[in-house]
Structures are given as C-alpha cells and as structure tokens.
Design a protein around this motif. Structure first.
Motif: not given
Length: 343
Positions: A326-327, A329-334
């Motif tokens: 949903q963010t 930053e989270g998509r970048a980590e995935n």
C-alpha cells in the motif's frame, strides 16, 4: 466577486497536506453537463477542465482537497431567447474527497464542496454569476504507480435560483511531489560511566548468533540466517530493483561480490536465487519479471566464478511480499532478490 472567490479557494487549498506517497495529484478532465431545463439552456453540453488534488496527512478525516475548474467546450444555446444567442459557462470549485479502497488498484470516492459559476452572457435571470453547492460519487482505477483513471458524477445546485445540473467527468490522474522520508531520530548519547574490569566472554566472531566453539562455518556474512552450527540457510542479498526493471544497479555490486566470496570459499554450497516483485501489474507479468530478476543475479554470480550448476534462478512473482504494497516504501522492499541455501 470573481477575484475574491478564486483567492478564497486558493488559500483554503494551501492549508491542506497529503495522505499518500505524493503531495499532489493533477487531473485533466473531460465530460458533460445535463441540466433540468429551468436555467434556460440546452439540456446537454460538453465540458473540459483541470483539477488539482492536495492529498491529506495520515489520520485526516478526509483524504484529499480538490481545487479545479470546468468550462463548456462549445457555446451553449440559450432557450426562450432570440435565435443565435448563446453563452458559455466557467465553473470553479473546491471539494473535500474521501476514498474507500476496495482492492490494491480499485477504489470508490465521495466528494462534496462549493464553487462559483460565471456566464459569458447572461441571457435570462436564471443565468447569473453566483455560488453553487455540489456532491457526488466516483471510482478510481490505478493503471500504474504514476497514472490512474477517474470517473465521477456530481449533482450541482445553483444557490441563486435552485437550478439543478448533473455533471459527469472522466480524467487521468497524475501524482507528483513525492514525499521525502523523515530523518531518523538520533538517540541521546549516554553519559560516560566509570570503566570496569573486562569480563571474558565467549566470542561470536562472524556475528551469526553461534559461538565460535560451535561454529562450523566461521565466516558467515552479516545478515544471513544460519542453522544451529552456524552454516547459512538463507541470505537476503539486499538487491532491490526499480519498478518494472530487472537490471542490477551498481550500488549492489559489493553485496553480490560478498556472496560470491562465500560460495567460492565453500564449493559444497548450493543456492536458489529467488526473485520477487511488488503487487503492481498482473500475476503473469510479475511472474516473468521475478524470473528475469533472479536470472540477472545468477548471471552476475557466474561472472564472479560461481559455477552454474550450484545456482538456480526461481521466480515467485508477487506471491511472497515482505512489506505492505500500500506504500511506495513497502513496494520497494518487495522488489527484491534473496538466496536460499540448498543442502
């Protein structure tokens, strides 16, 4: 009057901040108007315009403040007037918007607010410049990170004579002004204490959580998961990728070299190189993208002397996220690659 209303709407927008990865959203609009008839204009006419959204901070009651304008594309024929008389309408508005997410890509939204409309020519007493209220419902579909399709229907009520108009708009929303991450909070430095006599403790030289006297793999790289005797079971290579990319950026060269050194030191080690993606895009497309990411890391390791038969590229698409999609930053980590050691 026009200058006062425009200034008021502009000032109201500046006190609002953003509830997303971006501060703002700009949306070119096209659509139409359907009047009830008592404003003495043709019932149907086309509109075009532009809306600027000011996204709200997390925790706000509303998600966005919308400031925009609509203007009739062609002159609108007046009714009950001399032949050939027509006019055009410009509407400026400010709305509060609340989003209701249904899936990662699709959401509904409600809006309500105030505005002002201006007639190029006042052909009757129902066609006077003045305030209006409006409310409506819409839907938003995220085509990609930087583009969304929006459609809504709005009921407009003119305050001068109570005339009703139904507006419908279609737009492409483009976010901009990405938020900067907050600086990390630095803990205060503790006051120095008097030195004490050193106490001899057992060492864990490679920092893997297994004492040296029990460690059968004494040179484990930092961050790797190990078994009870200190041998690697999983390494997060810390290789992350840009959206829709599978090429390895130069900043990850050191980490890949460190992993190659571990593999070349112990020729018995084998590893599955696992590729992952965020949730943007279809399942089939992300599966292929994750396989390309894993293959690019395997190719880099082969170039550093790690034999092909000791490495296997595996793609998991978007099925194994480690952070929220949903963010930003989270998509970048995935969007990552990790290594799982195979016995």
């Amino acid at each position: 009057m026009k200058k006062i209303l425009l200034s008021t709407l502009a000032c109201a927008s500046l006190v609002l901040a953003a509830n997303s990865d971006y501060k703002y959203e700009i949306t070119p609009l096209i659509g139409g108007g359907l009047g009830e008839g008592n404003h003495n204009l043709d019932r149907n006419y086309a509109n075009a315009g532009l809306a600027l959204g000011f996204n709200q901070e997390e925790g706000s009651i509303i998600d966005q403040f919308e400031l925009g304008f609509l203007r009739t594309i062609q002159d609108v024929d007046g009714k009950n007037t001399l032949k050939g008389q027509d006019t055009a309408i410009t509407r400026v508005f400010g709305n509060l918007v609340k989003n209701y997410g249904l899936t990662n890509d699709f959401s509904l939204y409600a809006l309500a607010g105030l505005g002002v409309e201006f007639f190029d020519h006042e052909l009757s007493h129902h066609q006077e410049d003045g305030l209006f209220g409006n409310y409506g419902l819409g839907m938003k579909y995220q085509l990609m990170d930087s583009l969304a399709l929006k459609f809504d229907v709005r009921h407009l009520i003119n305050f001068n004579h109570g005339d009703n108009t139904m507006l419908y708009t279609l737009g492409l929303a483009v976010p901009f002004g990405e938020r900067t991450k907050a600086a990390p909070i630095v803990a205060p430095v503790a006051a120095p204490v008097a030195p004490v006599a050193p106490v001899e403790v057992e060492k864990d030289t490679d920092g893997d959580g297994v004492l040296d006297r029990l460690d059968k793999c004494p040179s484990t790289p930092k961050g790797a998961k190990v078994d009870t005797v200190g041998c690697i079971t999983l390494i997060n290579l810390n290789v992350n990728f840009d959206t829709d990319k599978s090429d390895i950026k130069d900043i990850y060269s050191t980490r890949i070299h460190e992993f190659a050194k571990v593999m070349n030191t112990d020729k018995k080690l084998k590893a599955d190189i696992e590729g992952h993606t965020d949730s943007v895009g279809s399942v089939a497309y992300n599966q292929k993208l994750s396989e390309r990411r894993a293959a690019s890391v395997v190719k880099a390791l082969n170039g550093l002397g790690v034999e092909k038969d000791r490495l296997k590229a595996v793609g998991y698409g978007k099925s194994k996220p480690i952070a929220s999609n949903q963010t930003a930053e989270g998509r970048a980590e995935n969007r990552r690659v990790q290594a799982v050691m195979v016995k």
